[in-house]
Design a protein around this motif. Structure first.
Motif, PDB file in Angstrom:
ATOM      1  N   LEU A 136       0.740  -1.167  -0.042  1.00 57.47           N
ATOM      2  CA  LEU A 136       0.001  -0.062   0.068  1.00 57.47           C
ATOM      3  C   LEU A 136       1.014   1.234  -0.074  1.00 57.47           C
ATOM      4  O   LEU A 136       0.642   2.160  -0.649  1.00 57.47           O
TER       5      LEU A 136
ATOM      6  N   TYR B  30      -6.129   2.272   5.937  1.00 55.58           N
ATOM      7  CA  TYR B  30      -6.579   1.862   4.605  1.00 55.58           C
ATOM      8  C   TYR B  30      -7.994   0.911   4.856  1.00 55.58           C
ATOM      9  O   TYR B  30      -8.811   0.737   4.217  1.00 55.58           O
ATOM     10  N   TYR B  39      -4.738   2.368  -4.431  1.00 58.70           N
ATOM     11  CA  TYR B  39      -4.287   2.395  -3.113  1.00 58.70           C
ATOM     12  C   TYR B  39      -4.027   4.090  -2.825  1.00 58.70           C
ATOM     13  O   TYR B  39      -3.140   4.238  -2.234  1.00 58.70           O
ATOM     14  N   ASN B 235      -8.129  -5.369   3.200  1.00 57.21           N
ATOM     15  CA  ASN B 235      -7.665  -4.393   4.302  1.00 57.21           C
ATOM     16  C   ASN B 235      -8.197  -4.618   5.430  1.00 57.21           C
ATOM     17  O   ASN B 235      -7.695  -4.608   6.653  1.00 57.21           O
TER      18      ASN B 235
END
Lengths: 304, 269
Positions: A136, B30, B39, B235
């Protein structure tokens, strides 16, 4: 006399019997299941694959090793993985040492427990989740790019990514990114042994050194660092060996170029070449053995 | 030791700590983002919606259940075997003691992929089908050392005189074990057991090789990683997994407070 009492007496007068009763089950497990499996794996590296049937032939042969070393792509994999392991180890020392030094010398009581736990928690939080977090962070639209653009340094990041070998289309697809993730994931394994080594440095030695007129830098170089080396060496065993064998990080973050772990995984799975997979997995064992011989001279085993 | 940490050292320390904890904070952030395709940072908005969606996934619960079962079984085996070997190593001097130390450390010192593929080739050769039990065998092998480390450290601290006193006072082996040894190592057992549980719960590399189509939670998670459509679910599960592993660690740390450090040993890899 009850049976229980009698049994107890027998165990007391025959410690050897007690010892064997205690040792046999764990030794059977580790000795047969684990060592036996490792031995069997080593055997497989000396078998070959029949080209026609695709079946393993259980006859002594060096063809798997021949296959491994005759292809320059395979040799590249070994070199690439070893270099990465070395660089990651050095980075972990550079980042980990100040942290360990601070905790060992400048914290005490509750503060020390707190910071110690702050090193332990990242170590113990889920490995996959941590790797995922980096995906991420490093993604093209992720935190790092955002931060560079915020500072107006987007060009700098692009510049770094355009460097051959190190760079790639984005940080999450580059050796640089992979290096960051490896360093992050194994860092606590380096910090903890260094803390343990530094805690054992007698405070009187440091005082004596400064009483004798050494400047702080000299005390560090001549007194503290030599005593910290066993801890650093112990930590490096983990960072080095774990990088050599990992195949998840190169798979999730990184370049198309294979690492040893990935090669083992692919050869045993889709490629179905167990002898080659076994030969490949012998490589980290040999490298780690050589590495252990080197760090043993630095006293690493006393600090594990 | 110099009186005060220099500015440079303090900066290096706090930056290092930031580096260690930043990714964990990012995961939590996230899990709450409204963005479900990229992202993107910073998140355009925050929502709890994905938690509800993730918890409705049956396959996630099945994977979680399998992981808990494997971890419980592996921990049970490791507790028994680890305690036995700890008792032997603490009590006796014998030939080959160093060999056993190496044997105990080996499964965590060598990369996990070696344990994995070694077990796989052996199972294949013995014509054993990968199953729940092959996963447990793999996990128990590297959990033994965690229990051993914790128990042997505690035994060394307790000293042998208590056991001798108990026997002098007429207690037999079993009574001594039940009333003297067990209470004094109880928290070490609990701590070692919890660390083993966390270790097994999180293990992915050895599991890849020893499982057939069974999906433990980490394996399930690894598969989800490569399915971009389900990103928000991934996530949320990441946060979920982290919480489940954190709890035993903090508890284990609390249980061994004032006695000895946590003897975790190496983990994944």
């Amino acid at each position: 006399m009850t049976l229980r009492r009698r049994l107890s007496d027998v165990l007391y007068v025959r410690p050897l019997l007690l010892l064997s009763l205690l040792l046999i089950p764990p030794l059977l497990w580790l000795g047969i299941i684990y060592l036996g499996s490792l031995f069997n794996l080593m055997l497989y590296s000396f078998y070959s694959l029949n080209d026609f049937t695709g079946q393993v032939e259980y006859r002594f042969s060096l063809s798997a090793f021949q296959q491994l070393f005759s292809s320059s792509a395979n040799v590249d994999i070994v070199v690439r993985t070893t270099l990465m392991a070395l660089v990651v180890t050095l980075a972990c020392i550079a980042i980990g040492f100040p942290i360990a030094y601070y905790i060992a010398f400048y914290t005490k009581g509750h503060a020390r427990t707190f910071w110690y736990l702050m090193v332990l928690l990242p170590l113990w939080s889920s490995y996959l989740v941590k790797v995922y977090a980096w995906r991420l962070i490093l993604a093209g639209e992720g935190v790092v790019s955002w931060f560079f653009n915020l500072l107006g340094l987007g060009w700098l990041l692009q510049g770094i990514l355009s460097v051959p070998v190190v760079g790639g289309p984005s940080l999450s697809n580059s050796y640089l990114g992979m290096f960051l993730v490896f360093t992050y994931i194994w860092l606590p394994y380096m910090i903890l042994p260094i803390i343990a080594a530094l805690e054992r440095v007698p405070k009187s030695l440091i005082q004596a050194s400064s009483d004798l007129g050494a400047r702080p830098g000299q005390t560090f170089r001549k007194v503290i660092w030599p005593l910290a080396i066993p801890g650093v060496a112990a930590g490096s065993i983990f960072t080095f060996s774990l990088t050599l064998g990992d195949y998840i990080i190169p798979q999730v973050v990184g370049q198309p170029g294979f690492f040893i772990g990935q090669m083992v995984y692919v050869q045993q799975g889709t490629a179905g070449n167990l002898p080659l997979a076994a030969a490949f997995s012998v490589v980290p064992v040999v490298i780690i053995a050589i590495y252990l011989l080197i760090v043993r001279r630095l006293g690493a085993f006393n600090a594990l | 030791m110099p009186g005060k940490p220099s500015l440079g050292l303090r900066i290096a320390f706090y930056l290092g700590m930031l580096f260690l904890h930043f990714p964990i904070a990012i995961i939590v952030l996230y899990a709450l983002t409204t963005e479900d395709r990229t992202y993107q940072f910073p998140p355009p908005g925050l929502t709890l919606r994905w938690f509800g969606e993730a918890f409705q996934r049956q396959d996630m619960w099945a994977a979680l259940w399998l992981s808990l079962q494997v971890a419980a079984m592996a921990t049970g085996i490791a507790l028994v075997l680890g305690t036995m070997v700890a008792a032997a190593m603490y009590r006796f001097q014998f030939l080959g003691k160093d060999f056993i130390t190496v044997l105990l450390i080996l499964p965590i010192a060598l990369p996990g992929i070696l344990t994995g593929i070694a077990l796989l080739t052996t199972f294949k050769r013995l014509a054993l089908e990968p199953s729940f039990w092959t996963i447990v065998i793999g996990h128990a092998t590297f959990c033994i050392v965690t229990v051993y480390n914790n128990v042997v450290a505690r035994l060394r601290r307790t000293g042998y005189s208590q056991i001798e006193a108990s026997m002098d006072l007429g207690a037999d082996w079993f009574a001594t074990w039940r009333f003297v040894v067990l209470p004094s190592i109880a928290t070490a057992l609990l701590a070692g057991g919890m660390l083993s549980f966390a270790l097994s719960f999180d293990e992915v590399i050895v599991t890849t090789f020893t499982a057939a189509d069974q999906k433990t939670l980490p394996i399930w998670f690894l598969n989800e990683l490569f399915r971009p459509r389900e990103r928000p679910i991934t996530n949320v599960v990441a946060v979920f997994v982290m919480l489940i592993t954190f709890l035993p660690i903090v508890l284990a740390q609390w249980l061994t407070r004032d006695t000895d450090d946590l003897h975790g040993g190496g983990k994944t890899g």
